[in-house]
Enzyme design. Sequence first.
Site, PDB file in Angstrom:
ATOM      1  CG  ASP A  69      26.787  24.085  10.955  1.00  0.00           C
ATOM      2  OD1 ASP A  69      27.428  23.011  10.882  1.00  0.00           O
ATOM      3  OD2 ASP A  69      26.736  24.908  10.013  1.00  0.00           O
TER       4      ASP A  69
ATOM      5  N   GLY B 247      30.869  29.397   1.946  1.00  0.00           N
ATOM      6  CA  GLY B 247      30.593  28.122   2.592  1.00  0.00           C
ATOM      7  C   GLY B 247      29.772  27.261   1.669  1.00  0.00           C
TER       8      GLY B 247
END
Length: 438
Positions: free
Chosen positions: A276, A168
Amino acid sequence: MNTPPPFTLRIRTQNDEDIDWMVQPDEITFHQALEVISKVQPQSTITAFEYDDEDEERITVRSDEEMKAMFQMYFSILSEHGEEDLARGLLPPLVIFPRVGKTPQNRNIHGLTILTKKESPPKIAEQPMVRPPVQNSSHHMETKDLKDLMCGNILETDLQYLELLGTGNGGRVSRALHRPSGKSMAVKVMQLDVDIDMQKQIISEMEILYKCHSPAIIGFYGAFFMENRISICTEFMDGGSLDKYGPVPEPVLGRMSVYIVQGLQYMWELKILHRDIKPSNILVSTRGEVKLCDFGVSVQLVESIARTYVGTNAFMAPERIRGEEYSSPAEVWSFGVSLFELATGNFPFGCPSSFSTPVQLLDAITGRTLPVLQDGVFSPELIDFVSRCMQRVPNQRLAASSLDKHPYIQKFNDGNRSVIAMWVQSKLPYIAQRKQPP
Ligand SMILES: Nc1ncnc2c1ncn2[C@@H]1O[C@H](COP(=O)(O)OP(=O)(O)OP(=O)(O)O)[C@@H](O)[C@H]1O
């Protein structure tokens, strides 16, 4: 329960140090427990130990029977509040407090040898029933410091990395085998430029994840710092994250949405925001499970990541991008945008990688009429749900607590996981980027 699973006895010493000891409850005796405690606290004579029962009352253990009662209490609390942990076989530690006796006695009555050196990790089949207490592995830090830098009982040396699952913005996630328990885990490793006090604070904030038990939240096994890297160990989901799949047909997406709402509402009730929400943080399995991962339980961790890694989260609500205070309505926005992308295969405001600054993203969100899912392609319920989540003004969005009452969620709330399972199974072979070396 037939054979109780192994779990961690956390021995809290007089100096307030924690020493963890993995035990198999039906195999240890009270005398063995005393023996281990006296190795941990050699300067005192230990004749008994104590634990806190469900009413937080201190109970003394002086015999095998009393120790059995303690284990029973531990497992009965878990079966009420921690079914998920029980099922996963990785359980929160049970804290015991050694009680110092008045008269000295010969402590090594059974000649039990406790290993004091960290041994090389055993193969699963050779796993000892009684593992040695966790030892200080650093020349520079005290045991207490090390314990403050980890939650759970997972050591780096217990992990065997098997494959890279993904990278990520801030880290790499690998599948790893936790050798002592034989569990497959997802381990996310991130480099963070924070000092040791901040590391301790992050670890202590993460402890709350032990209390989260929902079928829609990824199971948490533990986290630890090694130098400037944090490793976060969670349940492995064999279907990976939804960002890899492309458009999800509505009957599948609808049933997934039911679980996502369930997971979010569970955490909101605990006053925890996700912070998130996006397709890459929604994980699925070939058994039809849908779970949210990467909860921002540690505000310090969220802020440290934001400081360490530059990048704009395209799923953020406008008020968050503007740096204003935000709460669950911001999560509702992110969920709406995620659903839009999952339904159509496209991010609603153009290509997310084209937003290198928050200003550009804000322009894209505010500078045009809000996109709406296409009539005739999607059901009126889904179209309504998504557009009521994607309102620019926070208090015009669907209320977080009433998401589950909306007709879209109600329509698919039939508990039919097999629809999800079959879809994941059919898609999985075509998903690229799997089985890379860690
Ligand atoms: N528990 C898990 N089980 C299986 N796969 C996982 C698990 N956790 C993460 N992954 C995979 O690893 C990938 C990388 O995850 P990571 O959290 O590092 O980044 P991301 O969510 O994709 O992006 P960002 O860092 O911007 O939040 C995910 O996209 C997902 O495919």
